[in-house]
Design a protein around this motif. Sequence first.
Motif, PDB file in Angstrom:
ATOM      1  N   LEU A   1       6.746 125.192  41.494  1.00  0.00           N
ATOM      2  CA  LEU A   1       6.835 123.810  41.978  1.00  0.00           C
ATOM      3  C   LEU A   1       7.103 123.705  43.471  1.00  0.00           C
ATOM      4  CD1 LEU A   1       8.995 121.873  39.353  1.00  0.00           C
ATOM      5  CD2 LEU A   1       6.588 121.582  39.870  1.00  0.00           C
TER       6      LEU A   1
ATOM      7  N   HIS B   1       1.166 116.855  39.179  1.00  0.00           N
ATOM      8  CA  HIS B   1       1.003 118.245  39.598  1.00  0.00           C
ATOM      9  C   HIS B   1       1.835 119.178  38.709  1.00  0.00           C
ATOM     10  CE1 HIS B   1      -1.503 117.987  43.185  1.00  0.00           C
ATOM     11  NE2 HIS B   1      -0.818 116.909  43.552  1.00  0.00           N
ATOM     12  N   THR B   2       3.028 118.738  38.361  1.00  0.00           N
ATOM     13  CA  THR B   2       3.887 119.540  37.482  1.00  0.00           C
ATOM     14  C   THR B   2       3.214 119.759  36.137  1.00  0.00           C
ATOM     15  OG1 THR B   2       5.857 118.655  38.579  1.00  0.00           O
ATOM     16  CG2 THR B   2       6.172 119.675  36.409  1.00  0.00           C
ATOM     17  N   GLN B   3       2.638 118.710  35.586  1.00  0.00           N
ATOM     18  CA  GLN B   3       1.933 118.844  34.310  1.00  0.00           C
ATOM     19  C   GLN B   3       0.712 119.741  34.444  1.00  0.00           C
ATOM     20  OE1 GLN B   3       1.238 115.149  32.332  1.00  0.00           O
ATOM     21  NE2 GLN B   3       0.228 116.107  30.601  1.00  0.00           N
TER      22      GLN B   3
ATOM     23  N   LEU C   1       5.675 118.727  30.810  1.00  0.00           N
ATOM     24  CA  LEU C   1       6.764 118.497  31.764  1.00  0.00           C
ATOM     25  C   LEU C   1       8.052 119.127  31.239  1.00  0.00           C
ATOM     26  CD1 LEU C   1       6.024 114.762  32.655  1.00  0.00           C
ATOM     27  CD2 LEU C   1       5.557 116.784  34.042  1.00  0.00           C
TER      28      LEU C   1
ATOM     29  N   ALA D   1      11.959 121.568  35.004  1.00  0.00           N
ATOM     30  CA  ALA D   1      11.162 121.106  36.137  1.00  0.00           C
ATOM     31  C   ALA D   1      11.551 119.684  36.527  1.00  0.00           C
ATOM     32  CB  ALA D   1       9.673 121.175  35.804  1.00  0.00           C
TER      33      ALA D   1
ATOM     34  N   TYR E   1       2.216 123.455  34.457  1.00  0.00           N
ATOM     35  CA  TYR E   1       2.830 123.970  33.224  1.00  0.00           C
ATOM     36  C   TYR E   1       2.119 123.546  31.946  1.00  0.00           C
ATOM     37  CZ  TYR E   1       6.713 125.002  36.358  1.00  0.00           C
ATOM     38  OH  TYR E   1       7.492 125.474  37.393  1.00  0.00           O
TER      39      TYR E   1
ATOM     40  N   LEU F   1       4.812 114.489  39.322  1.00  0.00           N
ATOM     41  CA  LEU F   1       4.796 114.714  37.871  1.00  0.00           C
ATOM     42  C   LEU F   1       3.409 115.160  37.400  1.00  0.00           C
ATOM     43  CD1 LEU F   1       6.973 111.693  36.701  1.00  0.00           C
ATOM     44  CD2 LEU F   1       7.641 114.117  36.768  1.00  0.00           C
TER      45      LEU F   1
ATOM     46  N   ILE G   1      12.895 118.483  40.127  1.00  0.00           N
ATOM     47  CA  ILE G   1      12.272 117.365  40.836  1.00  0.00           C
ATOM     48  C   ILE G   1      13.344 116.335  41.211  1.00  0.00           C
ATOM     49  CG2 ILE G   1      10.700 115.398  40.577  1.00  0.00           C
ATOM     50  CD1 ILE G   1       8.997 117.330  38.743  1.00  0.00           C
TER      51      ILE G   1
ATOM     52  N   LEU H   1      10.311 128.078  38.114  1.00  0.00           N
ATOM     53  CA  LEU H   1      10.373 126.865  38.921  1.00  0.00           C
ATOM     54  C   LEU H   1       9.832 127.065  40.328  1.00  0.00           C
ATOM     55  CD1 LEU H   1      13.829 125.466  37.778  1.00  0.00           C
ATOM     56  CD2 LEU H   1      11.547 124.691  37.099  1.00  0.00           C
TER      57      LEU H   1
END
Length: 54
Positions: free
Chosen positions: A10, A30-32, A38, A42, A35, A28, A46, A7
């Motif tokens: 992030l 940027h998270t995708q 999702l 994470a 990784y 979301l 968030i 994590l």
Amino acid sequence: MDNCIDLSLLDGVLDEYASVKGSLITILQHTQDIYGYLPKEAIERISERTGIAT
């Protein structure tokens, strides 16, 4: 499924966008990008950082 999600990847995204109103989609995305999907962990992070309920 791998339960070892890093994590800390992030942190930069959340530092930049967590307090910006209306930035959830950006976070979301940027998270995708980080990784490839999702991860639940994470999404929970968030939620904690943005104050937006899951």
